[in-house]
Enzyme design. Structure first.
Site, PDB file in Angstrom:
ATOM      1  N   CYS A 188      -5.489  -2.372   2.196  1.00 12.34           N
ATOM      2  CA  CYS A 188      -5.163  -2.310   4.004  1.00 12.34           C
ATOM      3  C   CYS A 188      -6.393  -2.528   4.694  1.00 12.34           C
ATOM      4  CB  CYS A 188      -4.612  -0.853   4.247  1.00 12.34           C
ATOM      5  SG  CYS A 188      -4.005  -0.621   5.936  1.00 12.34           S
TER       6      CYS A 188
ATOM      7  N   GLU B 251       0.833  -1.154  -0.115  1.00 11.78           N
ATOM      8  CA  GLU B 251      -0.098   0.106  -0.091  1.00 11.78           C
ATOM      9  C   GLU B 251       0.847   1.339  -0.038  1.00 11.78           C
ATOM     10  OE1 GLU B 251      -3.809   1.619   2.499  1.00 11.78           O
ATOM     11  OE2 GLU B 251      -2.067   1.054   3.802  1.00 11.78           O
TER      12      GLU B 251
ATOM     13  N   LYS C 177      -8.762   4.348  -2.196  1.00 16.10           N
ATOM     14  CA  LYS C 177      -9.396   3.903  -0.574  1.00 16.10           C
ATOM     15  C   LYS C 177     -10.540   4.461  -0.142  1.00 16.10           C
ATOM     16  CE  LYS C 177      -7.139   2.525   3.771  1.00 16.10           C
ATOM     17  NZ  LYS C 177      -5.932   2.579   4.352  1.00 16.10           N
TER      18      LYS C 177
END
Length: 320
Positions: free
Chosen positions: A171, A47, A137
């Site tokens: 994540c 990430e 994200k």
């Protein structure tokens, strides 16, 4: 069973040239070529690897409003972020085409149509060198919200990577049941999770996702320690004073559809790690549980997902 059932995957657990876009991208390109040379059809990176995870925020009073220190570091972060429209990933895409390998890469994205806001984005480049998705994200975690903007559902998609269907999350998104379900519903049977790096995040969760989805699950992690802070960074003395030891120890791993390890979490070791995954085992595992198939009950449960790219300017539709 033919050889076509098998896909070799590579997990590149590396540290970035922290907060330096071009140097980190070169390191990524070198790893792509090495993985392709070993016969991998997919290589996955951690990430926010390019140009790096914002480790400074927690350690340097990142929540102080209008802090000149934070403004200086953030301005540098913006300068080193990846602008896809500018062509920052063109060489990487050409390398994917040349090497005939697909890539999942975590970047900090600075899109031209969103001011100077930054997004934690997971990019998928196919074996033809084409960027097929950019997943921003959906919700940055805790202190990440001080430097990253909220993403959208546009990148919650899967891709055909014969014989698998692959999708990915950033994540902490991997903890979100509805995000996982969105990918499952699109046929995902190879799940990619990317992390800044710590085995405490991957050791328990990755086998759980594998058992839930009856899919192969990859965790790709990064590495970071105080040794990665270079003198040319803004506020380098402060960061060296506040950041001590290892903040990201890796933890990259691969779980099979029954939750067993193909690659146990790798700690404090930089390198490229490989696993051969067999699609036949996915089909076998789906006999007793298929969460988007015979166990999904769409007559009872349905999931609505907004996959539009978030933008301020809504362009009117052109008349035919």
């Amino acid at each position: 069973m033919g050889q076509s059932e098998i896909l070799k995957v590579a997990i590149a657990q590396i540290s970035p040239k922290w907060l330096h876009r071009e140097a980190t991208l070169q390191k990524v390109i070198d790893c792509v070529r090495e993985a392709a040379g070993k016969g991998a059809g997919l290589v996955v990176f951690g990430e926010a690897l390019v140009p790096g995870y914002p480790f400074w925020v927690e350690k340097t009073d990142g929540a102080v409003f209008e802090s000149p220190v934070q403004q200086e570091i953030f301005a540098h972060y913006v300068n080193e972020a990846v602008c896809i429209e500018r062509g920052d990933l063109d060489v990487l895409c050409a390398t994917a085409l040349e090497s005939k390998i697909a890539i999942y890469l975590g970047i900090i994205e600075q899109p031209r149509d969103r001011g100077r806001s930054l997004y934690c984005t997971l990019v998928y480049i196919d074996q033809q060198g084409v960027i097929q998705s950019t997943h921003r994200k959906v919700m940055p975690t805790y202190e990440e919200r001080l430097v990253w903007a909220n993403g959208d559902g546009n990148g919650l998609v899967t891709h055909s990577l014969s014989p698998f269907t692959v999708g990915g999350l950033n994540c902490w998104e991997n903890w979100l049941p509805l995000a996982r379900a969105t990918l499952y519903a699109q046929g995902e049977d190879l799940h990619v999770s990317v992390w800044p790096g710590n085995d405490r995040n991957t050791r328990d969760l990755i086998p759980m996702i594998a058992k839930e989805s009856r899919s192969y699950v990859i965790a790709a992690c990064g590495l970071f320690s105080d040794k990665d802070i270079t003198d040319d960074l803004p506020q380098s003395p402060l960061m060296k004073e506040r950041i001590k030891g290892t903040l990201a120890n890796g933890g990259s791993c691969v779980a099979a559809p029954d939750g067993s390890w193909l690659l146990e979490p790798v700690i404090n070791q930089e390198g490229i790690f490989y696993a051969d995954i067999d699609h036949q085992k996915v089909r076998a595992a789906r006999l007793s549980l298929d969460v988007s198939g015979h166990y999904s009950r769409p007559d009872i449960f349905q999931l609505e997902v907004n996959q539009q790219r978030a933008t301020i300017l809504k362009k009117p539709q052109k008349n035919p």
